[in-house]
Design a protein around this motif. Structure first.
Motif, PDB file in Angstrom:
ATOM      1  N   ASN A  23       0.850  -1.194   0.000  1.00  0.00           N
ATOM      2  CA  ASN A  23       0.000   0.000   0.000  1.00  0.00           C
ATOM      3  C   ASN A  23       0.889   1.249   0.000  1.00  0.00           C
ATOM      4  OD1 ASN A  23      -1.707   2.093   0.543  1.00  0.00           O
ATOM      5  ND2 ASN A  23      -2.702   1.149   2.306  1.00  0.00           N
ATOM      6  N   PRO A  24       1.195   1.802  -1.163  1.00  0.00           N
ATOM      7  CA  PRO A  24       2.133   2.930  -1.211  1.00  0.00           C
ATOM      8  C   PRO A  24       1.621   4.179  -0.509  1.00  0.00           C
ATOM      9  CG  PRO A  24       1.379   2.339  -3.437  1.00  0.00           C
ATOM     10  CD  PRO A  24       0.665   1.450  -2.488  1.00  0.00           C
ATOM     11  N   SER A  25       0.314   4.362  -0.439  1.00  0.00           N
ATOM     12  CA  SER A  25      -0.181   5.585   0.198  1.00  0.00           C
ATOM     13  C   SER A  25       0.082   5.560   1.703  1.00  0.00           C
ATOM     14  CB  SER A  25      -1.654   5.803  -0.089  1.00  0.00           C
ATOM     15  OG  SER A  25      -2.406   4.801   0.507  1.00  0.00           O
ATOM     16  N   PHE A  27       2.848   4.618   2.951  1.00  0.00           N
ATOM     17  CA  PHE A  27       4.196   5.167   3.106  1.00  0.00           C
ATOM     18  C   PHE A  27       4.174   6.682   2.927  1.00  0.00           C
ATOM     19  CE2 PHE A  27       8.575   6.179   2.077  1.00  0.00           C
ATOM     20  CZ  PHE A  27       9.216   5.502   3.107  1.00  0.00           C
ATOM     21  N   SER A  28       3.305   7.161   2.051  1.00  0.00           N
ATOM     22  CA  SER A  28       3.249   8.627   1.882  1.00  0.00           C
ATOM     23  C   SER A  28       2.755   9.283   3.176  1.00  0.00           C
ATOM     24  CB  SER A  28       2.424   9.003   0.651  1.00  0.00           C
ATOM     25  OG  SER A  28       1.137   9.357   0.979  1.00  0.00           O
ATOM     26  N   THR A  29       1.913   8.584   3.930  1.00  0.00           N
ATOM     27  CA  THR A  29       1.491   9.119   5.231  1.00  0.00           C
ATOM     28  C   THR A  29       2.680   9.144   6.202  1.00  0.00           C
ATOM     29  OG1 THR A  29      -0.664   8.125   4.817  1.00  0.00           O
ATOM     30  CG2 THR A  29      -0.246   8.873   7.054  1.00  0.00           C
ATOM     31  N   VAL A  31       5.716   9.600   5.322  1.00  0.00           N
ATOM     32  CA  VAL A  31       6.521  10.750   4.877  1.00  0.00           C
ATOM     33  C   VAL A  31       5.954  12.031   5.500  1.00  0.00           C
ATOM     34  CG1 VAL A  31       7.278  12.126   2.887  1.00  0.00           C
ATOM     35  CG2 VAL A  31       7.161   9.638   2.698  1.00  0.00           C
ATOM     36  N   GLU A  32       4.621  12.168   5.429  1.00  0.00           N
ATOM     37  CA  GLU A  32       3.987  13.364   5.999  1.00  0.00           C
ATOM     38  C   GLU A  32       4.309  13.504   7.486  1.00  0.00           C
ATOM     39  OE1 GLU A  32      -0.218  13.580   5.258  1.00  0.00           O
ATOM     40  OE2 GLU A  32       0.088  12.897   3.206  1.00  0.00           O
ATOM     41  N   TRP A  35       8.308  14.224   7.754  1.00  0.00           N
ATOM     42  CA  TRP A  35       8.981  15.127   6.809  1.00  0.00           C
ATOM     43  C   TRP A  35       9.753  16.239   7.527  1.00  0.00           C
ATOM     44  CZ3 TRP A  35      10.834  15.594   2.152  1.00  0.00           C
ATOM     45  CH2 TRP A  35      11.156  16.862   1.669  1.00  0.00           C
ATOM     46  N   LEU A  61      13.075   7.678   0.095  1.00  0.00           N
ATOM     47  CA  LEU A  61      13.066   6.645  -0.950  1.00  0.00           C
ATOM     48  C   LEU A  61      13.950   5.474  -0.528  1.00  0.00           C
ATOM     49  CD1 LEU A  61      13.218   8.924  -4.132  1.00  0.00           C
ATOM     50  CD2 LEU A  61      11.262   7.609  -3.318  1.00  0.00           C
TER      51      LEU A  61
ATOM     52  N   GLU B  62       2.414  17.317   3.361  1.00  0.00           N
ATOM     53  CA  GLU B  62       1.507  16.542   2.502  1.00  0.00           C
ATOM     54  C   GLU B  62       2.027  16.516   1.058  1.00  0.00           C
ATOM     55  OE1 GLU B  62      -3.224  16.563   1.535  1.00  0.00           O
ATOM     56  OE2 GLU B  62      -2.531  17.629   3.292  1.00  0.00           O
ATOM     57  N   GLY B  65       4.859  14.158   0.814  1.00  0.00           N
ATOM     58  CA  GLY B  65       4.367  12.778   0.753  1.00  0.00           C
ATOM     59  C   GLY B  65       3.907  12.419  -0.644  1.00  0.00           C
ATOM     60  N   LEU B  69       5.487   9.633  -3.199  1.00  0.00           N
ATOM     61  CA  LEU B  69       4.581   8.647  -3.797  1.00  0.00           C
ATOM     62  C   LEU B  69       4.737   8.640  -5.315  1.00  0.00           C
ATOM     63  CD1 LEU B  69       2.289   6.662  -3.076  1.00  0.00           C
ATOM     64  CD2 LEU B  69       0.700   8.503  -3.497  1.00  0.00           C
ATOM     65  N   HIS B 160      -4.913   1.003  -7.400  1.00  0.00           N
ATOM     66  CA  HIS B 160      -4.691   1.450  -6.023  1.00  0.00           C
ATOM     67  C   HIS B 160      -5.043   2.933  -5.912  1.00  0.00           C
ATOM     68  CE1 HIS B 160      -2.959   1.573  -2.045  1.00  0.00           C
ATOM     69  NE2 HIS B 160      -2.570   2.787  -2.378  1.00  0.00           N
ATOM     70  N   SER B 161      -6.075   3.229  -5.158  1.00  0.00           N
ATOM     71  CA  SER B 161      -6.449   4.635  -4.963  1.00  0.00           C
ATOM     72  C   SER B 161      -5.815   5.135  -3.675  1.00  0.00           C
ATOM     73  CB  SER B 161      -7.967   4.773  -4.899  1.00  0.00           C
ATOM     74  OG  SER B 161      -8.482   3.976  -3.856  1.00  0.00           O
ATOM     75  N   THR B 162      -5.102   6.252  -3.760  1.00  0.00           N
ATOM     76  CA  THR B 162      -4.424   6.799  -2.586  1.00  0.00           C
ATOM     77  C   THR B 162      -5.412   7.640  -1.769  1.00  0.00           C
ATOM     78  OG1 THR B 162      -3.756   8.723  -3.839  1.00  0.00           O
ATOM     79  CG2 THR B 162      -2.220   6.878  -3.805  1.00  0.00           C
ATOM     80  N   GLY B 163      -4.935   8.180  -0.648  1.00  0.00           N
ATOM     81  CA  GLY B 163      -5.800   8.992   0.212  1.00  0.00           C
ATOM     82  C   GLY B 163      -6.375  10.191  -0.543  1.00  0.00           C
ATOM     83  N   ASN B 182      -8.049   5.032  -0.751  1.00  0.00           N
ATOM     84  CA  ASN B 182      -7.315   4.007   0.009  1.00  0.00           C
ATOM     85  C   ASN B 182      -7.859   2.605  -0.240  1.00  0.00           C
ATOM     86  OD1 ASN B 182      -5.559   5.840   1.274  1.00  0.00           O
ATOM     87  ND2 ASN B 182      -7.134   6.383   2.764  1.00  0.00           N
ATOM     88  N   MET B 184      -7.747  -1.036  -2.832  1.00  0.00           N
ATOM     89  CA  MET B 184      -7.001  -1.806  -3.829  1.00  0.00           C
ATOM     90  C   MET B 184      -7.944  -2.811  -4.465  1.00  0.00           C
ATOM     91  SD  MET B 184      -3.412  -3.812  -3.541  1.00  0.00           S
ATOM     92  CE  MET B 184      -2.414  -2.347  -3.448  1.00  0.00           C
TER      93      MET B 184
END
Lengths: 195, 235
Positions: A23-25, A27-29, A31-32, A35, A61, B62, B65, B69, B160-163, B182, B184
């Motif tokens: 679930n890549p999103s 990981f973006s959380t 990062v947030e 950061w 990364l 944000e 992030g 991504l 895959h839909s992100t936030g 969020n 899959m």
């Protein structure tokens, strides 16, 4: 309010598992959440804010590609700190080597510091923000990291100890040493702003 | 003169980040009457605020992030490794080598190289609506790509839909499947029966009437469409 930054650190573990599950999103959380800390760690070693942002991004990364090797997900921030500092060292080394190969003179620290930083500092003038950054950079390395973990990461002394695998007492003593040094060096600025 | 020892300890707790709400309220009440403790506490807070300001990034967390991504979508995603994965990989490698050797010995070896990965069959599914960042990965490929309005859809595609994102797939004239943030979703089959696998998240199917066999599988079971509209959620 006891602390400006309060976060649910337990959520890091959940996000790490979700990232590893593809679930890549998630990981973006992550990062947030981290950061500001990672950027600040990079900026404490590198004078240029744009370069510090690049290092921060590269560190995330790297962390992502190495995520499956993280043994204690609860210590993600400490692990990320080490990755970032290693990335800074590598960048400085590459930069030094490039300058040596090109035969150009080494850029003096003053010149590097003269590069306008694009960090957000609504209350401080550019010169004052630069003064604060230089003051923090003058701290011994280990104290510098503790101060940034405390102020930018929002970790308590006990949590910092957990993240870095140190004793809480040692972290407390080091933090107070850092505060003392910072207060002494920042005093002219604090008086200037306060007056 | 007030004995401030207790409050000096509380100020130290503030510095260490270990103070409770009740202790902090007590300290704040004390600093309204004690200038020495107030100056010490304010001095620390001031120092913290200037350091925080000086080291803040101009880039929103944000946004950072999203950028990371974006980079990740251009590269392979990490594989989750379970304990013993290295030995399993070696064992799998040996089995593969033995299998290939046997294949060649029996004249089964295909002329196609192992690196030749071809796209699965394209299906008549269209992206009807798209908001935010949605990634798609074709079956057999490691890389994720951004889903676009004109993307072609293939069997085995993983979405895959992100936030904060979402999308709608048009299945035919009047049938759609809407996928929330969020989530899959994998397109498993699209012939006599249409079948999706929802790994996590939420989707809503809106089917024309009458419709053929339509299923949404989840890690917890399979949902068959009997009516024309239903929502499936997987936590």
């Amino acid at each position: 309010m006891p602390d400006d930054i309060t976060r649910n650190r337990g959520a890091d573990e959940h996000l790490i598992h979700a990232s590893l599950a593809g679930n890549p999103s998630a990981f973006s959380t992550l990062v947030e959440r981290h950061w500001n800390l990672v950027f600040a760690l990079a900026l404490s070693r590198i004078s240029n804010a744009t370069e510090a942002e690049d290092i921060a991004q590269e560190s995330f990364l790297k962390a992502y590609t190495q995520l499956s090797t993280l043994r204690k997900p609860s210590c993600f921030a400490g692990w990320l700190t080490r990755i970032t500092l290693r990335e800074c060292t590598n960048t400085v080394r590459r930069s030094t080597r490039r300058k040596a190969v090109c035969g150009g003179p080494m850029e003096p620290q003053e010149v590097l510091n003269a590069v306008p930083a694009c960090a957000a500092n609504p209350g401080l003038t550019s010169g004052q923000a630069d003064f604060v950054r230089q003051t923090v950079r003058r701290l011994p390395k280990n104290l510098r990291e503790l101060v940034l973990l405390r102020f930018m990461g929002g970790f308590s002394a006990v949590k910092i100890a957990e993240q870095l695998g140190k004793r809480p007492g040692t972290v407390r003593v080091s933090l107070h040493r850092a505060y003392k040094l910072l207060r002494k060096d920042l005093n002219p600025l604090l008086e200037e702003i306060g007056s | 003169m007030t004995d401030c020892r207790k409050y000096k300890d509380l100020i130290e707790k503030v510095m260490d980040g270990d103070i409770s709400d009740a202790e902090f309220s007590e300290l704040k009440a004390h600093t309204t009457t004690c200038s020495s403790c107030r100056e010490e506490l304010d001095g620390f807070n001031y120092m913290r605020s200037v350091v925080t300001e000086a080291f803040s990034s101009s880039k929103d967390a944000e946004e950072a992030g999203e950028q990371v991504l974006h980079h990740l979508s251009l590269h392979s995603l990490p594989q989750s490794r379970v304990p013993g994965w290295r030995w399993k990989s070696i064992a799998a490698g040996i089995l593969l080598a033995v299998g290939l050797a046997l294949g060649f010995a029996l004249g089964w070896a295909s002329s196609a190289g192992p690196g030749d990965v071809t796209l699965a069959a394209q299906v008549p599914v269209k992206v009807m609506d798209l908001t935010g960042t949605v990634l798609v990965r074709h079956a057999g490929f490691d890389t994720w790509q951004f889903l676009r309005a004109d993307s072609t859809i293939h069997l085995g595609d993983t979405f895959h839909s992100t936030g904060g994102s979402g999308f709608v797939l048009g299945l035919d004239k009047e049938s759609t499947i809407e996928v929330n943030q969020n989530s899959m979703l994998i397109l498993k089959s699209y012939d006599e029966q249409r079948q999706f696998f929802l790994a996590h998240g939420e989707c809503t199917a809106d089917l024309e009437s009458p419709h053929g066999p339509f299923f949404i599988e989840t890690p917890h079971g399979r949902v068959e469409a009997l009516g024309t509209e239903f929502t499936v959620t997987v936590d």
